[in-house]
Design a protein around this motif. Structure first.
Motif, mmCIF file in Angstrom:
data_model
loop_
_atom_site.group_PDB
_atom_site.id
_atom_site.type_symbol
_atom_site.label_atom_id
_atom_site.label_comp_id
_atom_site.label_asym_id
_atom_site.label_seq_id
_atom_site.Cartn_x
_atom_site.Cartn_y
_atom_site.Cartn_z
ATOM 1 N N VAL A 69 0.733 -1.402 -0.057
ATOM 2 C CA VAL A 69 0.141 0.026 0.071
ATOM 3 C C VAL A 69 0.836 1.276 0.040
ATOM 4 C CG1 VAL A 69 -1.771 1.251 1.269
ATOM 5 C CG2 VAL A 69 -2.032 -1.278 1.179
ATOM 6 N N TYR A 70 1.956 1.180 0.597
ATOM 7 C CA TYR A 70 2.876 2.521 0.621
ATOM 8 C C TYR A 70 3.231 3.077 -0.561
ATOM 9 C CZ TYR A 70 6.578 5.565 2.125
ATOM 10 O OH TYR A 70 7.343 6.323 2.397
ATOM 11 N N SER A 71 3.739 1.947 -1.389
ATOM 12 C CA SER A 71 4.157 2.385 -2.866
ATOM 13 C C SER A 71 2.794 2.731 -3.584
ATOM 14 C CB SER A 71 4.667 1.263 -3.550
ATOM 15 O OG SER A 71 3.563 0.089 -3.601
ATOM 16 N N LEU A 72 1.731 2.634 -3.434
ATOM 17 C CA LEU A 72 0.410 2.826 -4.026
ATOM 18 C C LEU A 72 -0.050 4.370 -3.488
ATOM 19 C CD1 LEU A 72 -1.762 -0.052 -4.019
ATOM 20 C CD2 LEU A 72 -0.303 0.671 -5.737
ATOM 21 N N VAL A 73 0.279 4.681 -2.188
ATOM 22 C CA VAL A 73 -0.353 6.051 -1.579
ATOM 23 C C VAL A 73 0.787 6.873 -1.153
ATOM 24 C CG1 VAL A 73 -2.523 5.117 -0.797
ATOM 25 C CG2 VAL A 73 -0.485 5.031 0.615
ATOM 26 N N GLY A 74 1.908 6.536 -1.214
ATOM 27 C CA GLY A 74 3.172 7.438 -0.732
ATOM 28 C C GLY A 74 2.997 7.491 0.865
ATOM 29 N N PRO A 75 4.039 8.361 1.322
ATOM 30 C CA PRO A 75 3.882 8.639 2.768
ATOM 31 C C PRO A 75 2.811 9.320 3.124
ATOM 32 C CG PRO A 75 5.306 10.218 1.635
ATOM 33 C CD PRO A 75 4.772 9.297 0.574
ATOM 34 N N LEU A 76 2.462 8.842 4.652
ATOM 35 C CA LEU A 76 1.138 9.445 5.135
ATOM 36 C C LEU A 76 1.509 10.976 5.440
ATOM 37 C CD1 LEU A 76 0.366 6.907 7.451
ATOM 38 C CD2 LEU A 76 -0.899 7.204 5.517
ATOM 39 N N GLY A 131 2.142 14.469 7.212
ATOM 40 C CA GLY A 131 2.699 14.453 8.430
ATOM 41 C C GLY A 131 4.042 13.882 8.880
ATOM 42 N N THR A 132 4.291 12.763 7.981
ATOM 43 C CA THR A 132 5.551 11.914 8.320
ATOM 44 C C THR A 132 6.795 12.537 7.387
ATOM 45 O OG1 THR A 132 5.109 10.437 6.349
ATOM 46 C CG2 THR A 132 4.139 10.008 8.620
ATOM 47 N N SER A 133 7.884 12.193 7.827
ATOM 48 C CA SER A 133 8.909 12.773 7.235
ATOM 49 C C SER A 133 9.429 11.989 6.009
ATOM 50 C CB SER A 133 10.168 12.817 8.021
ATOM 51 O OG SER A 133 10.614 11.423 8.606
ATOM 52 N N GLU A 134 8.751 10.879 5.566
ATOM 53 C CA GLU A 134 9.519 10.078 4.265
ATOM 54 C C GLU A 134 8.438 10.477 3.251
ATOM 55 O OE1 GLU A 134 9.935 6.003 4.974
ATOM 56 O OE2 GLU A 134 10.132 6.207 7.131
#
Length: 107
Positions: free
Chosen positions: A95-102, A104-107
């Protein structure tokens, strides 16, 4: 032509896996030590990126459990459940690769 090849591949693999599962179930008392290898074969199909091969693996796994489920020991069921858990984990989407960083996160 790709659709024809996919259809042939699906029918052939499904039929072959059915026969292998039937033989395994029929001779379970003699081949039960091969259960880990049988599970690895079927889960290997399930994890294939080719949708039709994965479907053949799911069918084979379902057929195997229907045929031998009532004859498995507690330890063998633990092995089956571990394989299913590993399969579930391995097939989770990234899912991370689909939506990117949340936000407020530094990534």
């Amino acid at each position: 032509q790709t659709e024809e090849v996919d259809a042939w591949l699906y029918v052939s693999c499904t039929h072959c896996l059915q026969l292998v599962v039937d033989l395994f179930a029929q001779f379970l008392p003699m081949v039960r030590a091969l259960l880990p290898r049988m599970l690895a074969l079927l889960t290997g199909f399930v994890l294939r990126p080719h949708e039709r091969l994965a479907e053949a693996g799911v069918k084979g796994l379902g057929q195997l459990l229907k045929q031998i489920g009532g004859h498995l020991s507690q330890a063998e069921w633990a092995l089956v459940l571990t394989s299913l858990g590993d399969l579930t984990t391995a097939s989770l989407p990234d899912v991370y690769s689909l939506v990117g960083p949340l936000p407020g996160t530094s990534e």
